[in-house]
Motif scaffolding. Structure first.
Motif, PDB file in Angstrom:
ATOM      1  N   LEU A  33       0.849  -1.185   0.000  1.00 45.87           N
ATOM      2  CA  LEU A  33       0.000   0.000   0.000  1.00 45.87           C
ATOM      3  C   LEU A  33       0.887   1.238   0.000  1.00 45.87           C
ATOM      4  O   LEU A  33       1.967   1.249   0.569  1.00 45.87           O
ATOM      5  N   LEU A  34       0.387   2.290  -0.609  1.00 52.73           N
ATOM      6  CA  LEU A  34       1.173   3.512  -0.682  1.00 52.73           C
ATOM      7  C   LEU A  34       1.325   4.136   0.689  1.00 52.73           C
ATOM      8  O   LEU A  34       0.419   4.136   1.497  1.00 52.73           O
ATOM      9  N   ALA A  35       2.500   4.693   0.951  1.00 48.64           N
ATOM     10  CA  ALA A  35       2.757   5.342   2.235  1.00 48.64           C
ATOM     11  C   ALA A  35       2.327   6.796   2.167  1.00 48.64           C
ATOM     12  O   ALA A  35       2.389   7.427   1.132  1.00 48.64           O
ATOM     13  N   THR A  36       1.846   7.309   3.306  1.00 52.65           N
ATOM     14  CA  THR A  36       1.497   8.715   3.397  1.00 52.65           C
ATOM     15  C   THR A  36       2.251   9.338   4.548  1.00 52.65           C
ATOM     16  O   THR A  36       2.779   8.658   5.416  1.00 52.65           O
ATOM     17  N   GLY A  37       2.246  10.646   4.600  1.00 55.13           N
ATOM     18  CA  GLY A  37       2.909  11.326   5.717  1.00 55.13           C
ATOM     19  C   GLY A  37       3.309  12.707   5.309  1.00 55.13           C
ATOM     20  O   GLY A  37       3.088  13.142   4.195  1.00 55.13           O
ATOM     21  N   GLY A  38       3.925  13.423   6.251  1.00 52.85           N
ATOM     22  CA  GLY A  38       4.374  14.765   5.975  1.00 52.85           C
ATOM     23  C   GLY A  38       3.278  15.780   6.201  1.00 52.85           C
ATOM     24  O   GLY A  38       2.136  15.466   6.470  1.00 52.85           O
ATOM     25  N   ALA A  39       3.639  17.030   6.073  1.00 51.51           N
ATOM     26  CA  ALA A  39       2.699  18.105   6.319  1.00 51.51           C
ATOM     27  C   ALA A  39       1.714  18.222   5.172  1.00 51.51           C
ATOM     28  O   ALA A  39       1.993  17.862   4.045  1.00 51.51           O
ATOM     29  N   LEU A  40       0.525  18.740   5.500  1.00 53.53           N
ATOM     30  CA  LEU A  40      -0.507  18.900   4.491  1.00 53.53           C
ATOM     31  C   LEU A  40      -0.130  20.008   3.529  1.00 53.53           C
ATOM     32  O   LEU A  40       0.210  21.105   3.923  1.00 53.53           O
ATOM     33  N   ALA A  41      -0.192  19.680   2.257  1.00 47.88           N
ATOM     34  CA  ALA A  41      -0.043  20.697   1.224  1.00 47.88           C
ATOM     35  C   ALA A  41      -1.215  20.533   0.283  1.00 47.88           C
ATOM     36  O   ALA A  41      -1.371  19.501  -0.336  1.00 47.88           O
ATOM     37  N   THR A  42      -2.068  21.533   0.207  1.00 46.98           N
ATOM     38  CA  THR A  42      -3.260  21.432  -0.615  1.00 46.98           C
ATOM     39  C   THR A  42      -2.953  21.935  -2.009  1.00 46.98           C
ATOM     40  O   THR A  42      -2.791  23.137  -2.233  1.00 46.98           O
ATOM     41  N   PRO A  43      -2.823  21.026  -3.004  1.00 44.91           N
ATOM     42  CA  PRO A  43      -2.518  21.451  -4.359  1.00 44.91           C
ATOM     43  C   PRO A  43      -3.755  22.025  -5.036  1.00 44.91           C
ATOM     44  O   PRO A  43      -4.874  21.819  -4.581  1.00 44.91           O
ATOM     45  N   PRO A  44      -3.555  22.759  -6.132  1.00 42.12           N
ATOM     46  CA  PRO A  44      -4.715  23.214  -6.893  1.00 42.12           C
ATOM     47  C   PRO A  44      -5.512  22.008  -7.358  1.00 42.12           C
ATOM     48  O   PRO A  44      -4.973  20.993  -7.755  1.00 42.12           O
ATOM     49  N   ARG A  45      -6.840  22.123  -7.304  1.00 41.98           N
ATOM     50  CA  ARG A  45      -7.685  21.032  -7.742  1.00 41.98           C
ATOM     51  C   ARG A  45      -7.710  20.965  -9.259  1.00 41.98           C
ATOM     52  O   ARG A  45      -7.838  21.972  -9.936  1.00 41.98           O
ATOM     53  N   GLU A  46      -7.621  19.724  -9.756  1.00 38.44           N
ATOM     54  CA  GLU A  46      -7.654  19.551 -11.203  1.00 38.44           C
ATOM     55  C   GLU A  46      -9.024  19.951 -11.743  1.00 38.44           C
ATOM     56  O   GLU A  46     -10.045  19.731 -11.117  1.00 38.44           O
ATOM     57  N   ASP A  47      -9.040  20.518 -12.917  1.00 36.86           N
ATOM     58  CA  ASP A  47     -10.286  20.886 -13.557  1.00 36.86           C
ATOM     59  C   ASP A  47     -10.825  19.675 -14.303  1.00 36.86           C
ATOM     60  O   ASP A  47     -10.515  19.442 -15.455  1.00 36.86           O
ATOM     61  N   SER A  48     -11.641  18.879 -13.588  1.00 37.59           N
ATOM     62  CA  SER A  48     -12.170  17.666 -14.198  1.00 37.59           C
ATOM     63  C   SER A  48     -13.680  17.678 -14.251  1.00 37.59           C
ATOM     64  O   SER A  48     -14.333  16.654 -14.249  1.00 37.59           O
ATOM     65  N   GLY A  49     -14.237  18.854 -14.283  1.00 40.76           N
ATOM     66  CA  GLY A  49     -15.674  18.945 -14.495  1.00 40.76           C
ATOM     67  C   GLY A  49     -16.468  19.231 -13.241  1.00 40.76           C
ATOM     68  O   GLY A  49     -17.596  19.656 -13.305  1.00 40.76           O
ATOM     69  N   GLY A  50     -15.870  18.942 -12.064  1.00 37.12           N
ATOM     70  CA  GLY A  50     -16.572  19.227 -10.833  1.00 37.12           C
ATOM     71  C   GLY A  50     -17.696  18.250 -10.567  1.00 37.12           C
ATOM     72  O   GLY A  50     -18.004  17.383 -11.356  1.00 37.12           O
ATOM     73  N   ASP A  51     -18.316  18.404  -9.382  1.00 40.20           N
ATOM     74  CA  ASP A  51     -19.432  17.562  -8.985  1.00 40.20           C
ATOM     75  C   ASP A  51     -20.713  18.221  -9.466  1.00 40.20           C
ATOM     76  O   ASP A  51     -21.324  19.025  -8.784  1.00 40.20           O
ATOM     77  N   ASP A  52     -21.136  17.877 -10.684  1.00 40.80           N
ATOM     78  CA  ASP A  52     -22.322  18.504 -11.256  1.00 40.80           C
ATOM     79  C   ASP A  52     -23.546  17.624 -11.135  1.00 40.80           C
ATOM     80  O   ASP A  52     -24.603  17.929 -11.698  1.00 40.80           O
ATOM     81  N   GLY A  53     -23.457  16.511 -10.382  1.00 43.91           N
ATOM     82  CA  GLY A  53     -24.600  15.652 -10.182  1.00 43.91           C
ATOM     83  C   GLY A  53     -24.883  14.735 -11.341  1.00 43.91           C
ATOM     84  O   GLY A  53     -25.870  14.007 -11.332  1.00 43.91           O
ATOM     85  N   SER A  54     -24.042  14.746 -12.394  1.00 43.93           N
ATOM     86  CA  SER A  54     -24.313  13.952 -13.583  1.00 43.93           C
ATOM     87  C   SER A  54     -23.831  12.525 -13.448  1.00 43.93           C
ATOM     88  O   SER A  54     -24.190  11.682 -14.247  1.00 43.93           O
ATOM     89  N   GLU A  55     -23.023  12.210 -12.447  1.00 41.96           N
ATOM     90  CA  GLU A  55     -22.476  10.875 -12.291  1.00 41.96           C
ATOM     91  C   GLU A  55     -22.446  10.513 -10.815  1.00 41.96           C
ATOM     92  O   GLU A  55     -22.089  11.324  -9.971  1.00 41.96           O
ATOM     93  N   VAL A  56     -22.843   9.288 -10.501  1.00 39.69           N
ATOM     94  CA  VAL A  56     -22.837   8.833  -9.119  1.00 39.69           C
ATOM     95  C   VAL A  56     -21.397   8.650  -8.651  1.00 39.69           C
ATOM     96  O   VAL A  56     -20.590   8.017  -9.333  1.00 39.69           O
ATOM     97  N   ALA A  57     -21.075   9.193  -7.487  1.00 43.58           N
ATOM     98  CA  ALA A  57     -19.749   9.007  -6.906  1.00 43.58           C
ATOM     99  C   ALA A  57     -19.727   7.674  -6.169  1.00 43.58           C
ATOM    100  O   ALA A  57     -20.514   7.447  -5.250  1.00 43.58           O
ATOM    101  N   VAL A  58     -18.819   6.798  -6.560  1.00 34.54           N
ATOM    102  CA  VAL A  58     -18.685   5.474  -5.962  1.00 34.54           C
ATOM    103  C   VAL A  58     -17.592   5.512  -4.910  1.00 34.54           C
ATOM    104  O   VAL A  58     -16.524   6.097  -5.125  1.00 34.54           O
ATOM    105  N   GLY A  59     -17.831   4.874  -3.769  1.00 37.43           N
ATOM    106  CA  GLY A  59     -16.829   4.822  -2.726  1.00 37.43           C
ATOM    107  C   GLY A  59     -16.916   3.535  -1.939  1.00 37.43           C
ATOM    108  O   GLY A  59     -17.732   2.651  -2.228  1.00 37.43           O
TER     109      GLY A  59
END
Length: 328
Positions: A20-46
């Motif tokens: 599994l990938l390792a995580t750690g370090g301080a939080l750095a919030t990168p710019p969000r990719e422009d991938s259309g946003g949550d427009d309600g057109s597709e069910v988010a699977v989790g």
């Protein structure tokens, strides 16, 4: 539904890939990719995979197992043992925030207890007293702190599943001991969190399927403080067949109808196998139901006995789940 020691989830892990990938370090919030946003057109699977940082790591592994299917809903819980944890103390929130901010179309779904000692077996009389105190504003400051923490972490648009399964018998934040105080307390919490500058939270009202300890409609706090009507639904009674799970009082169809009448989206924060073991027909029926209803998101509970990836005891259901989502 099974309150099941969520914080130890993963003890039943079956055939998860080891690296599994390792995580750690301080939080750095990168710019969000422009991938259309949550427009309600597709069910988010989790999927719920683990409450802490391992849950974030496993999202990528599960996606690979699904043939590259995109998992857009990251789902976890705040421990309900102490107020400090309900305020967002767990360090894993930083990992979830990084995951959320990697893509603009992702949802971060966070179950938030309404009271500390949430799985402590508190008797009804004491629960009623706690709910009345909450309704009077005694605990507002805890939820303002949580809201400020989420905003500071760069996840001001978190979907808050507040006081989940409130119609049941077990959690301290249950509704039955005093429904009117419970509703006022929900409203206090939402007001406290919405008072924080920069927030964009959505609040998800998510009862158990069925009547349980009290009809969940009696706990509904009002359209102005609810954004999503969720439902936790496992393969267990009441509802021996999937058709019964749909048509039973306070079941899946009533959830859909109630949400439509109130102008709300729906969700399925928790669902999966349970009392009927490895049940591929249930898996087909539930996935088809979700596909038809187009909720905001759904999240399978993926540990034994409910799951299909981290739990090796449900191989036939795992094949159905994998084939359905990999073909998307």
């Amino acid at each position: 539904m099974p309150h099941r020691g969520r914080w130890l989830a993963g003890a039943c892990v079956g055939t998860v890939a080891a690296a599994l990938l390792a995580t750690g370090g301080a939080l750095a919030t990168p710019p969000r990719e422009d991938s259309g946003g949550d427009d309600g057109s597709e069910v988010a699977v989790g999927a719920y995979l683990h409450y802490g940082s391992p849950g974030v790591d496993r999202m990528q592994e599960l996606s690979r197992w699904l043939g590259g299917a995109e998992l857009r809903a990251g789902h976890t819980y705040l421990p309900g043992d102490t107020w400090s944890n309900i305020e967002g103390a767990p360090d894993s929130l930083r990992s979830w925030a990084r995951w959320r901010n990697a893509r603009a179309d992702r949802l971060f779904v966070l179950n938030v207890p309404m009271l500390e000692g949430n799985e402590a077996g508190v008797p009804d009389r004491q629960v009623a007293e706690l709910l009345r105190s909450g309704a009077q504003g005694e605990y507002d400051h805890h939820f303002r702190r949580l809201a400020r923490r989420l905003v500071a972490l760069g996840v001001p648009d978190t979907v808050i599943v507040l006081g989940w399964e409130m119609n049941g018998f077990n959690y301290t934040h249950r509704c039955r001991p005093d429904p009117e105080s419970w509703k006022r307390y929900w409203r206090r919490i939402v007001g406290a969190m919405r008072s924080v500058e920069g927030e964009q939270f959505r609040f998800d009202f998510a009862p158990n399927r069925g009547g349980d300890a009290i009809a969940w409609t009696k706990c509904y706090p009002g359209d102005d403080v609810v954004d999503v009507i969720g439902m936790d639904s496992y393969d267990q009674p009441p509802g021996h067949t999937f058709e019964e799970q749909v048509t039973q009082p306070y079941g899946l169809q009533q959830q859909v109808d109630f949400a439509k009448a109130h102008g709300k989206q729906i969700s399925y924060p928790e669902w999966g196998l349970f009392r009927n073991g490895d049940n591929p027909q249930y898996m087909r029926d539930m996935l088809a139901w979700i596909d038809e209803q187009e909720p905001l998101y759904h999240s399978i509970t993926d540990y034994c006995p409910h799951g299909v990836w981290q739990c090796s005891q449900n191989p036939r259901s795992a094949r159905v789940f994998r084939e359905f989502l990999s073909h998307r």
